[in-house]
Design an enzyme around this catalytic site. Structure first.
Site: not given
Ligand code: GGG
Length: 322
Positions: A162, A119, A194, A218, A222
């Site tokens: 990993k 990221y 994983d 991330d 989720d």
């Molecule tokens: N509130 C979390 C949000 O807006 N998520 C959308 C997203 O693509 N987030 C990437 C991340 O959390 O780094």
């Protein structure tokens, strides 16, 4: 003097759930709110998804409440997190009485590295049909996260990685986190990310605090939302040395945006984390209790088994807070 909170609803359901959390904060404290725009809708009008005044509002406020990012996530939420110098994203995932959960014994906290990994934003198109991204992992950022993890979980934590494939990047991440933990006498176990995903689905009760590189944090958080009843229940705190940005884990949810049925719980729980960050522990606990009661007794939005609207949940939360 009242503390200043920057409020950035962002896209989609962010604009529906953030006002509920602002009403909740208003009900329990004395804050001044600075409202600012960001996201797809702003970009459509101005070509700039994150206006400078919004970035400055987040950088200047005592804390920021953010909603959700859509297509412009890379230009909105990542720079906002860096505007408050946040280096860790704390993402708790737990079950709530009254909400059906795939794994009722889930009680996890992900500590996600918040500044680098894939990221970091170093993406390129080398030729038509050939793209790359540069994964950045530094000892400094990994150690900063590890120091936080040692304070947060002195009884120990799991290190997700990993390193058997990404030997350089995750090798450095794993080694640095383990070295810092050892120096602080904090026990760790490591887990290949994983295989960890599978174990979390099968037996989340075997885990407690999980320290992760950025993308893994991330994804695994989720995944854990799926274990506890959905993304409508997961709050998060992006923490820096002086400031923080608080946001639900969910995104803009274009499939339900505009219907008035988005679950405000994740954002209201993020507001509870904001209150605690500012030292208002009693108020944070009041807000958590209100969310727990409303989730247990209703009204609940459709994602958690009810038929209520966002507004009905808001009214019930405010009624709980007196
Ligand atoms: N509130 C979390 C949000 O807006 N998520 C959308 C997203 O693509 N987030 C990437 C991340 O959390 O780094």
């Amino acid at each position: 003097m009242s503390e200043e909170i920057a409020v950035v609803p962002g896209d989609g359901i962010g604009a529906e759930v953030v006002p509920v959390a602002v009403d909740v904060l208003d009900a329990v404290g004395d804050f001044s709110f600075v409202h600012a725009d960001a996201g797809d809708a702003v970009a459509a009008e101005t070509d700039d998804p994150l206006p400078e005044e919004t970035r400055e509002a987040a950088a200047a406020a005592d804390a920021t409440l953010f909603g959700a990012a859509g297509e412009t996530a890379a230009d909105v939420v990542l720079p906002l997190r860096s505007a408050v110098d946040s280096f860790v994203n704390v993402r708790p995932a737990r079950t709530y009485p009254g909400v059906d959960a795939l794994q009722p014994d889930t009680d996890l906290v992900f500590l996600r590295e918040n500044t680098e990994g894939v990221y970091a934003g170093h993406e390129a198109t080398l030729a038509d049909g050939v793209t790359t991204t540069t994964r950045v992992v530094t000892r400094e950022a990994s150690a900063r996260l590890a120091e936080f993890a040692c304070d947060y979980a002195p009884e120990g934590f799991t290190v997700a990685h990993k390193a058997n494939v990404m030997r350089e990047t995750d090798g450095l991440f794993k080694q640095t986190v383990e070295d810092v933990a050892e120096g602080n006498d904090v026990p760790t176990e490591d887990a290949l990310m994983d295989a960890l995903a599978m174990h979390l689905v099968q037996s989340p009760e075997d885990y407690d605090v999980v320290v992760c590189p950025n993308l893994a944090g991330d994804v695994l958080s989720d995944l854990s939302a799926g274990l506890v009843g959905g993304l409508g229940l997961l709050p998060s705190a992006n923490l820096g040395p002086e400031r923080g940005l608080f946001e639900p884990v969910h995104g803009s949810a274009p499939d339900i945006a505009g219907e008035g049925v988005a679950n405000p719980a994740a954002t209201v729980l993020s507001a509870a984390m904001l209150l605690e960050f500012l030292g208002h522990d009693d108020e944070g606990q009041r807000v958590r209790s209100a969310v727990e009661t409303v989730l247990a007794e209703g009204p609940r939005t459709p994602d958690v088994g009810g038929e209520a609207s966002t507004k009905e949940m808001r009214d019930a939360l405010l009624a709980q807070l007196g």
